[in-house]
Design a protein around this motif. Sequence first.
Motif, short mmCIF file in Angstrom:
data_model
loop_
_atom_site.label_atom_id
_atom_site.label_comp_id
_atom_site.label_asym_id
_atom_site.label_seq_id
_atom_site.Cartn_x
_atom_site.Cartn_y
_atom_site.Cartn_z
N LEU A 17 33.16 48.85 42.30
CA LEU A 17 34.58 49.11 42.05
C LEU A 17 34.89 50.59 42.19
O LEU A 17 35.88 50.97 42.82
CB LEU A 17 34.97 48.60 40.66
N MET A 18 34.05 51.44 41.63
CA MET A 18 34.26 52.89 41.72
C MET A 18 34.20 53.37 43.17
O MET A 18 35.03 54.17 43.60
CB MET A 18 33.24 53.62 40.85
N ALA A 19 33.23 52.87 43.92
CA ALA A 19 33.09 53.27 45.33
C ALA A 19 34.29 52.80 46.14
O ALA A 19 34.82 53.55 46.99
CB ALA A 19 31.80 52.70 45.90
N LEU A 20 34.76 51.59 45.89
CA LEU A 20 35.91 51.07 46.63
C LEU A 20 37.19 51.82 46.28
O LEU A 20 38.04 52.04 47.15
CB LEU A 20 36.08 49.57 46.38
N LEU A 35 39.30 47.21 57.01
CA LEU A 35 38.59 47.81 55.88
C LEU A 35 39.53 47.99 54.70
O LEU A 35 39.16 47.70 53.55
CB LEU A 35 37.98 49.17 56.27
N ALA A 36 40.74 48.41 54.96
CA ALA A 36 41.72 48.59 53.89
C ALA A 36 42.03 47.26 53.21
O ALA A 36 42.14 47.19 51.98
CB ALA A 36 43.00 49.22 54.44
N THR A 37 42.15 46.21 53.99
CA THR A 37 42.44 44.88 53.43
C THR A 37 41.28 44.39 52.58
O THR A 37 41.47 43.92 51.45
CB THR A 37 42.74 43.87 54.56
N ILE A 38 40.08 44.49 53.10
CA ILE A 38 38.89 44.05 52.35
C ILE A 38 38.72 44.88 51.09
O ILE A 38 38.43 44.34 50.02
CB ILE A 38 37.63 44.13 53.25
N GLN A 44 40.97 44.04 43.79
CA GLN A 44 41.76 43.09 43.01
C GLN A 44 40.85 42.08 42.30
O GLN A 44 41.06 41.74 41.13
CB GLN A 44 42.77 42.34 43.91
N TYR A 45 39.83 41.59 43.01
CA TYR A 45 38.88 40.65 42.41
C TYR A 45 38.13 41.32 41.25
O TYR A 45 38.04 40.77 40.15
CB TYR A 45 37.90 40.12 43.45
N PRO A 50 34.57 41.64 34.04
CA PRO A 50 34.27 42.52 32.91
C PRO A 50 34.10 44.01 33.29
O PRO A 50 34.31 44.88 32.45
CB PRO A 50 32.96 41.96 32.36
N CYS A 51 33.79 44.30 34.53
CA CYS A 51 33.54 45.69 34.90
C CYS A 51 34.78 46.57 34.77
O CYS A 51 34.66 47.78 34.62
CB CYS A 51 32.95 45.80 36.31
N LYS A 52 35.95 45.98 34.78
CA LYS A 52 37.18 46.78 34.69
C LYS A 52 37.26 47.53 33.36
O LYS A 52 37.91 48.57 33.28
CB LYS A 52 38.41 45.91 34.88
#
Length: 128
Positions: A17-20, A35-38, A44-45, A50-52
């Motif tokens: 998540l942090m890298a994205l 790449l932007a869409t993915i 969003q997923y 729980p990582c959020k």
Amino acid sequence: MEILNPKYQVLSNLEVLMALREIKDQKLSQGARNLATITYETIQYLENTPCKDQSEINLLKFITEVKQFNKLTKSEVLSMVNEPPSLPLHIQLIVEDLEERLTESQVDELIQLSKKYLIPSTHDSRHE
């Protein structure tokens, strides 16, 4: 955060998540639309997992404290980080041959560590 060797590094959902988020913040060329869409869809997923609510600091504290359970594999610890166990059943689903490798008190201790570092409580303890 820096990914040293992307071919061999196993990442937690939080690290992904942090890298994205870093990729999302960069200006992407018109050709990088896929790449932007993915990136957007994956963020969003992950923001619904729980990582959020996790922090890098607490993730490292959890991993450090879990080292005492030297019978756990790296993939089992990663599974606990990505889907923090809150019940003995959760640990049983993650740890193969649980009864032979961990005692009941160790399972309880893992749940307490998970609650302390990985599962947010009503008061925000992520930055302890």
